[in-house]
Scaffold this motif. Structure first.
Motif, PDB file in Angstrom:
ATOM      1  N   SER A  80       0.774  -1.218   0.024  1.00  0.00           N
ATOM      2  CA  SER A  80      -0.072   0.013   0.130  1.00  0.00           C
ATOM      3  C   SER A  80       0.761   1.233  -0.108  1.00  0.00           C
ATOM      4  CB  SER A  80      -1.054  -0.075   1.239  1.00  0.00           C
ATOM      5  OG  SER A  80      -0.063   0.267   2.409  1.00  0.00           O
ATOM      6  N   GLY A  82       1.103   3.149   2.673  1.00  0.00           N
ATOM      7  CA  GLY A  82       1.477   3.489   4.059  1.00  0.00           C
ATOM      8  C   GLY A  82       2.935   3.731   4.343  1.00  0.00           C
ATOM      9  N   SER A  83       3.105   3.839   5.396  1.00  0.00           N
ATOM     10  CA  SER A  83       4.457   4.300   6.111  1.00  0.00           C
ATOM     11  C   SER A  83       5.107   2.838   6.279  1.00  0.00           C
ATOM     12  CB  SER A  83       4.504   4.791   7.454  1.00  0.00           C
ATOM     13  OG  SER A  83       3.887   3.841   8.227  1.00  0.00           O
ATOM     14  N   ASP A  86       3.712   0.918   9.183  1.00  0.00           N
ATOM     15  CA  ASP A  86       2.494   0.172   8.456  1.00  0.00           C
ATOM     16  C   ASP A  86       2.520  -1.145   7.873  1.00  0.00           C
ATOM     17  OD1 ASP A  86       0.753   2.235   9.635  1.00  0.00           O
ATOM     18  OD2 ASP A  86       0.670   3.411   7.586  1.00  0.00           O
ATOM     19  N   ARG A  89       4.099  -3.747  10.008  1.00  0.00           N
ATOM     20  CA  ARG A  89       2.868  -4.457  10.992  1.00  0.00           C
ATOM     21  C   ARG A  89       2.294  -5.335  10.029  1.00  0.00           C
ATOM     22  NH1 ARG A  89       2.708   0.708  13.543  1.00  0.00           N
ATOM     23  NH2 ARG A  89       1.469   1.547  12.032  1.00  0.00           N
ATOM     24  N   GLN A  90       2.183  -5.134   8.676  1.00  0.00           N
ATOM     25  CA  GLN A  90       1.345  -6.027   7.696  1.00  0.00           C
ATOM     26  C   GLN A  90       2.106  -7.090   7.705  1.00  0.00           C
ATOM     27  OE1 GLN A  90       0.914  -4.199   3.776  1.00  0.00           O
ATOM     28  NE2 GLN A  90      -0.559  -5.813   3.208  1.00  0.00           N
ATOM     29  N   GLN A 100       2.079  -5.092  17.451  1.00  0.00           N
ATOM     30  CA  GLN A 100       1.419  -4.132  17.896  1.00  0.00           C
ATOM     31  C   GLN A 100       2.286  -3.038  18.542  1.00  0.00           C
ATOM     32  OE1 GLN A 100      -1.984  -3.770  17.313  1.00  0.00           O
ATOM     33  NE2 GLN A 100      -1.594  -5.412  16.209  1.00  0.00           N
ATOM     34  N   ASN A 102       4.502   0.706  17.512  1.00  0.00           N
ATOM     35  CA  ASN A 102       4.816   1.901  16.309  1.00  0.00           C
ATOM     36  C   ASN A 102       6.410   2.087  16.227  1.00  0.00           C
ATOM     37  OD1 ASN A 102       2.073   2.827  15.754  1.00  0.00           O
ATOM     38  ND2 ASN A 102       2.031   4.000  17.596  1.00  0.00           N
TER      39      ASN A 102
END
Length: 266
Positions: A80, A82-83, A86, A89-90, A100, A102
């Protein structure tokens, strides 16, 4: 009466979820799979590019199907915009580990631990990234760190990227060079030629249970021209043309039916 009943079809034709064993032998499919496997054997990276609907995801599915699950842990994600956090996490979710947080450092550490554990089980973890051309440049600049172990002496995570043609452009950026330098296999998928399009259509009709050639040569030509040889659009045109022909009680699909189908898609 549905078009399937009208044409005595046992299955829905031109579907995306076709079994790997039933895939039409598309030009470039085997070569892409061989480059895929070559990169895996070296723990390196490979890329597959092509226009929208050219069969990139199909090529990935075909190549991955050749990997025995006892030897390979294949993880596939759809990229995507996203950062980096992100994206990590994916990947954590796909590896079924806790993502979970950042913190990039913690996410990276979690994934690296998971990769090592998989390798210790005598499996090769494989990361497949579809729609990779959507990723931000910051992701291209950092993703190679997931595969660096023992001062980059142990390539434990082969990476396969698939995306549109601008994927190559993003890999040409200076910040992407650490990832680009690991790429040893490049495949590019193009639209089908007319001869292959004719074979492709007949192949799918046969799988659906048809014993007849439902499309006249002119209709196949219309599909080829209207799709530019791209599989996704060809599938939509062919299925829509079958519906149009059935609605008119025509046993053969004509170019006019293809043109009618074309008005219903973008």
């Amino acid at each position: 009466m549905s078009y399937k009943t009208f044409f005595s079809l046992q299955k829905e034709p031109f579907c995306q979820d076709i079994r790997v064993e039933d895939l039409y032998p598309l030009p470039g499919l085997q070569a892409a799979a061989e480059r895929f496997r070559y990169a895996l054997n070296l723990g390196a990276a490979s890329i597959i590019t092509g226009d929208v609907g050219s069969g990139k995801s199909t090529a990935l599915r075909y190549a991955a199907s050749k990997l025995h699950p006892s030897q390979y842990k294949v993880v596939s994600v759809v990229a995507s915009t996203g950062s980096m956090a992100d994206f990590l996490r994916q990947i954590c979710h796909s590896f079924d580990v806790d993502g979970q947080t950042n913190s990039l450092a913690r996410l990276t550490s979690t994934l690296r631990t998971a990769i090592v554990e998989i390798s210790q089980r005598k499996q090769t973890p494989v990361l497949i990234i579809d729609e990779a051309s959507l990723m931000r440049l910051e992701v291209f600049a950092q993703i190679h760190t997931l595969s660096q172990f023992d001062m980059d002496s142990k390539p434990l995570l082969p990476i396969v990227l698939a995306g549109q043609n601008n994927l190559v452009d993003k890999l040409m950026f200076h910040t992407s060079r650490p990832l680009a330098s690991r790429i040893i296999g490049r495949s590019h998928l193009e639209g089908l030629k007319y001869k292959d399009m004719a074979g492709y259509i007949q192949h799918h009709l046969k799988i659906a249970g048809s014993k007849d050639q439902l499309f006249c040569d002119e209709a196949i030509l219309a599909i080829h021209q209207g799709s530019g040889g791209l599989l996704r659009r060809a599938n939509l045109l062919a299925k829509g043309a079958l519906v149009a022909a059935a609605n008119e009680n025509c046993q053969s699909v004509s170019p006019e039916h293809v043109r009618m189908a074309a008005t219903e898609i973008m």
